[in-house]
Write a protein that holds these residues in place. Structure first.
Motif, PDB file in Angstrom:
ATOM      1  N   GLU A   1       1.518  -2.610   5.507  1.00  0.00           N
ATOM      2  CA  GLU A   1       1.027  -1.198   5.639  1.00  0.00           C
ATOM      3  C   GLU A   1      -0.441  -0.954   5.142  1.00  0.00           C
ATOM      4  OE1 GLU A   1       1.830   0.361   8.026  1.00  0.00           O
ATOM      5  OE2 GLU A   1       3.895   0.264   8.383  1.00  0.00           O
ATOM      6  N   TYR A   2      -1.301  -2.092   5.215  1.00  0.00           N
ATOM      7  CA  TYR A   2      -2.568  -1.868   5.319  1.00  0.00           C
ATOM      8  C   TYR A   2      -3.246  -1.652   6.336  1.00  0.00           C
ATOM      9  CZ  TYR A   2      -7.239  -2.707   3.226  1.00  0.00           C
ATOM     10  OH  TYR A   2      -8.697  -2.677   2.938  1.00  0.00           O
TER      11      TYR A   2
ATOM     12  N   SER B   1     -11.577   0.667  -1.401  1.00  0.00           N
ATOM     13  CA  SER B   1     -10.369   1.266  -1.746  1.00  0.00           C
ATOM     14  C   SER B   1      -9.916   0.600  -2.695  1.00  0.00           C
ATOM     15  CB  SER B   1      -9.386   1.736  -0.651  1.00  0.00           C
ATOM     16  OG  SER B   1      -8.981   0.435  -0.032  1.00  0.00           O
ATOM     17  N   SER B   2      -8.825   0.986  -3.382  1.00  0.00           N
ATOM     18  CA  SER B   2      -7.970   0.178  -4.428  1.00  0.00           C
ATOM     19  C   SER B   2      -7.262  -0.854  -3.698  1.00  0.00           C
ATOM     20  CB  SER B   2      -6.945   1.097  -5.124  1.00  0.00           C
ATOM     21  OG  SER B   2      -7.760   2.050  -6.085  1.00  0.00           O
ATOM     22  N   GLY B   3      -6.954  -0.465  -2.495  1.00  0.00           N
ATOM     23  CA  GLY B   3      -6.031  -1.578  -1.652  1.00  0.00           C
ATOM     24  C   GLY B   3      -6.738  -2.576  -1.312  1.00  0.00           C
TER      25      GLY B   3
ATOM     26  N   CYS C   1      -0.151  10.750   4.404  1.00  0.00           N
ATOM     27  CA  CYS C   1      -1.182  10.166   3.628  1.00  0.00           C
ATOM     28  C   CYS C   1      -0.524   9.228   2.952  1.00  0.00           C
ATOM     29  CB  CYS C   1      -1.975  10.818   2.654  1.00  0.00           C
ATOM     30  SG  CYS C   1      -3.100  10.295   1.629  1.00  0.00           S
ATOM     31  N   HIS C   2       0.440   9.549   1.964  1.00  0.00           N
ATOM     32  CA  HIS C   2       1.365   8.687   1.012  1.00  0.00           C
ATOM     33  C   HIS C   2       2.900   8.630   1.317  1.00  0.00           C
ATOM     34  CE1 HIS C   2      -2.359   9.113  -1.891  1.00  0.00           C
ATOM     35  NE2 HIS C   2      -2.206   7.760  -1.396  1.00  0.00           N
TER      36      HIS C   2
ATOM     37  N   THR D   1       0.811  -1.138   0.047  1.00  0.00           N
ATOM     38  CA  THR D   1      -0.096   0.044   0.143  1.00  0.00           C
ATOM     39  C   THR D   1       0.735   1.144   0.102  1.00  0.00           C
ATOM     40  OG1 THR D   1      -0.408   0.532   2.394  1.00  0.00           O
ATOM     41  CG2 THR D   1      -1.835  -1.245   1.437  1.00  0.00           C
ATOM     42  N   SER D   2       0.327   2.227  -0.169  1.00  0.00           N
ATOM     43  CA  SER D   2       1.138   3.822  -0.364  1.00  0.00           C
ATOM     44  C   SER D   2       1.233   4.303   1.045  1.00  0.00           C
ATOM     45  CB  SER D   2       0.594   4.297  -1.241  1.00  0.00           C
ATOM     46  OG  SER D   2      -0.001   3.711  -2.544  1.00  0.00           O
ATOM     47  N   ALA D   3       0.854   3.757   2.102  1.00  0.00           N
ATOM     48  CA  ALA D   3       0.655   4.523   3.302  1.00  0.00           C
ATOM     49  C   ALA D   3       2.174   4.979   3.966  1.00  0.00           C
ATOM     50  CB  ALA D   3       0.271   3.600   4.240  1.00  0.00           C
TER      51      ALA D   3
ATOM     52  N   LYS E   1     -10.524  -3.097   6.389  1.00  0.00           N
ATOM     53  CA  LYS E   1      -9.206  -3.534   7.263  1.00  0.00           C
ATOM     54  C   LYS E   1      -9.756  -4.406   8.180  1.00  0.00           C
ATOM     55  CE  LYS E   1      -6.600   0.584   6.005  1.00  0.00           C
ATOM     56  NZ  LYS E   1      -5.626   1.497   6.037  1.00  0.00           N
TER      57      LYS E   1
ATOM     58  N   LEU F   1     -12.901   2.118   4.415  1.00  0.00           N
ATOM     59  CA  LEU F   1     -11.640   1.667   4.763  1.00  0.00           C
ATOM     60  C   LEU F   1     -11.438   0.865   5.979  1.00  0.00           C
ATOM     61  CD1 LEU F   1      -9.143   1.571   3.109  1.00  0.00           C
ATOM     62  CD2 LEU F   1      -8.331   3.898   3.949  1.00  0.00           C
TER      63      LEU F   1
ATOM     64  N   PHE G   1       0.030   0.475  -6.512  1.00  0.00           N
ATOM     65  CA  PHE G   1      -1.105   1.167  -6.499  1.00  0.00           C
ATOM     66  C   PHE G   1      -0.828   2.611  -7.146  1.00  0.00           C
ATOM     67  CE2 PHE G   1      -2.065  -1.718  -3.116  1.00  0.00           C
ATOM     68  CZ  PHE G   1      -3.220  -2.286  -3.498  1.00  0.00           C
ATOM     69  N   ASN G   2      -1.914   2.962  -8.149  1.00  0.00           N
ATOM     70  CA  ASN G   2      -1.818   4.426  -8.856  1.00  0.00           C
ATOM     71  C   ASN G   2      -0.453   4.871  -8.954  1.00  0.00           C
ATOM     72  OD1 ASN G   2      -4.631   4.319  -8.732  1.00  0.00           O
ATOM     73  ND2 ASN G   2      -4.583   4.696  -6.444  1.00  0.00           N
TER      74      ASN G   2
ATOM     75  N   CYS H   1      -6.792   8.974   5.162  1.00  0.00           N
ATOM     76  CA  CYS H   1      -6.296   8.177   4.140  1.00  0.00           C
ATOM     77  C   CYS H   1      -6.045   6.725   4.746  1.00  0.00           C
ATOM     78  CB  CYS H   1      -4.648   8.586   3.589  1.00  0.00           C
ATOM     79  SG  CYS H   1      -4.980  10.374   2.946  1.00  0.00           S
ATOM     80  N   THR H   2      -5.637   6.785   5.995  1.00  0.00           N
ATOM     81  CA  THR H   2      -5.498   5.488   6.740  1.00  0.00           C
ATOM     82  C   THR H   2      -6.741   4.789   7.476  1.00  0.00           C
ATOM     83  OG1 THR H   2      -3.344   6.175   7.216  1.00  0.00           O
ATOM     84  CG2 THR H   2      -4.042   4.381   8.473  1.00  0.00           C
TER      85      THR H   2
HETATM   86  O1  C5P Z   1      -4.269   6.418  -2.034  1.00  0.00           O
HETATM   87  P1  C5P Z   1      -4.334   5.163  -2.955  1.00  0.00           P
HETATM   88  O2  C5P Z   1      -5.613   4.664  -3.307  1.00  0.00           O
HETATM   89  O3  C5P Z   1      -3.298   5.541  -4.250  1.00  0.00           O
HETATM   90  O4  C5P Z   1      -3.389   3.986  -2.038  1.00  0.00           O
HETATM   91  C1  C5P Z   1      -3.365   2.824  -2.287  1.00  0.00           C
HETATM   92  C2  C5P Z   1      -4.240   2.192  -1.273  1.00  0.00           C
HETATM   93  O5  C5P Z   1      -3.214   1.941  -0.338  1.00  0.00           O
HETATM   94  C3  C5P Z   1      -5.414   2.556  -0.728  1.00  0.00           C
HETATM   95  O6  C5P Z   1      -6.257   2.339  -1.639  1.00  0.00           O
HETATM   96  C4  C5P Z   1      -5.610   2.051   0.567  1.00  0.00           C
HETATM   97  O7  C5P Z   1      -6.201   0.985   0.678  1.00  0.00           O
HETATM   98  C5  C5P Z   1      -4.290   2.130   1.083  1.00  0.00           C
HETATM   99  N1  C5P Z   1      -3.676   3.038   1.986  1.00  0.00           N
HETATM  100  C6  C5P Z   1      -3.900   3.003   3.178  1.00  0.00           C
HETATM  101  N2  C5P Z   1      -3.457   4.183   4.158  1.00  0.00           N
HETATM  102  C7  C5P Z   1      -2.826   4.954   3.730  1.00  0.00           C
HETATM  103  C8  C5P Z   1      -2.492   5.270   2.262  1.00  0.00           C
HETATM  104  C9  C5P Z   1      -2.975   4.114   1.464  1.00  0.00           C
HETATM  105  O8  C5P Z   1      -4.371   1.840   3.519  1.00  0.00           O
HETATM  106  N3  C5P Z   1      -2.540   6.013   4.582  1.00  0.00           N
END
Ligand code: C5P
Length: 319
Positions: A255-256, A235-237, A266-267, A100-102, A289, A285, A123-124, A277-278
């Motif tokens: 890191e999901y 979410s994409s995750g 956030c990222h 994940t991008s966290a 989780k 979300l 992702f993304n 974001c989390t």
């Molecule tokens: O933000 P984005 O959708 O591109 O991030 C990819 C996935 O990572 C999210 O859909 C989410 O499931 C997870 N994520 C997370 N916590 C974050 C950022 C992203 O769980 N802070």
């Protein structure tokens, strides 16, 4: 105790979120942008094994294959890759990593461990360059939302992030999926860039997820959750985790469910801070989780230290 601590232990509720996030959630519920009307039942007490079997029963990877209008009339059966996504790689990958991008993955030094998997999902616009030590450098599949295709800032056609990998794009259609309506007004136009890209790069596997698949996942989360979840797509995750459970024998997710490094960053690749974001505001979300926590087969130690969840592939035989 913090929400993250509760996530580790497997008991969270939206009531544990900050008043700001609770308010944002409520606003999404009343807006109900995608006109979600859940008519299914709930069964929130399933054992991990039964939950996994539910997952197997409910989750069928579906991508647009050009067999339904309007796509059939547009000749998409010849435009989409010849092999379906679930058959693309022949046999299952033995081990897979979902990264994940966290922001919490910064300073994790997980890069080597992540790269040791047979396949890696990202992702993304999440980069690896400059972050190899923490996130690794291998990418097998990239899931992208329609904004990546539609917003010029992502430079979809030229950026190396989107080359030499399998691409899987998605866009939320209304809950009562009507492909005609979706085709005419997606959230962001992913169809035009998709067609263009397929014509120019026919050998690169590139799929669009069927919106029915997205909402199937949503139904799965709601069916297994006591509270009313946000009426927005997962979410994409979560989409990526379920996809990899089908393609792999064993999946490690990083890191999901946040580790003890959890942060409002956030990222890992952006200086932007927001707890949503989390923990979620738009996407359900927190509930996604929770569900993943319930089927985690890894130890709590690995959850806290690495932010790592271990999942089996969706079983072929047992259920
Ligand atoms: O933000 P984005 O959708 O591109 O991030 C990819 C996935 O990572 C999210 O859909 C989410 O499931 C997870 N994520 C997370 N916590 C974050 C950022 C992203 O769980 N802070």
């Amino acid at each position: 105790k913090s929400v993250v601590h509760r996530l580790w232990k497997g008991s969270v509720s939206a009531r544990m979120l900050s008043p700001r996030l609770q308010k944002a959630m409520k606003d999404y519920v009343s807006a109900n942008k995608h006109r979600v009307a859940y008519r299914g039942h709930r069964d929130t007490q399933l054992s991990p094994k039964d939950l996994l079997c539910e997952l197997k029963k409910q989750v069928r990877i579906r991508t647009l294959d050009g067999s339904e209008p309007p796509f059939s009339r547009l000749g998409w059966n010849r435009l989409v890759p010849p092999r379906t996504l679930d058959r693309l790689y022949g046999s299952r990958f033995r081990t897979c990593a979902v990264v994940t991008s966290a922001g919490a993955i910064l300073n994790s030094s997980l890069g080597k461990e992540i790269d040791s998997h047979e396949a890696v999902l990202r992702f993304n616009s999440a980069p690896t360059e400059g972050y190899e030590k923490d996130v690794g450098s291998k990418t097998t599949i990239r899931i992208i939302n329609s904004q990546i295709l539609a917003n010029p800032k992502h430079q979809f056609n030229t950026s190396s992030l989107y080359k030499h990998v399998t691409l899987v794009a998605w866009d939320p259609a209304p809950y009562a999926v009507n492909l005609w309506k979706w085709y005419k007004s997606p959230d962001y136009d992913l169809f035009t860039p998709y067609v263009e890209h397929r014509k120019k790069n026919s050998s690169q596997p590139f799929y669009i997820l069927h919106p029915k698949f997205i909402w199937q996942l949503w139904d799965l989360i709601q069916r297994n959750t006591h509270e009313n979840i946000q009426p927005n797509p997962p979410s994409s995750g979560f989409i990526g985790i379920l996809l990899m459970m089908v393609l792999c024998e064993k999946v490690h997710v990083y890191e999901y469910i946040p580790s003890e490094r959890h942060t409002d960053l956030c990222h890992y690749h952006e200086q932007y801070y927001d707890a949503a974001c989390t923990l979620g505001a738009y996407h359900p979300l927190l509930y996604e989780k929770m569900l993943v926590q319930r089927i985690n087969r890894g130890s709590e130690y690995n959850l806290r230290r690495k932010g790592r969840v271990t999942l089996p592939g969706t079983p072929r035989r047992i259920c």
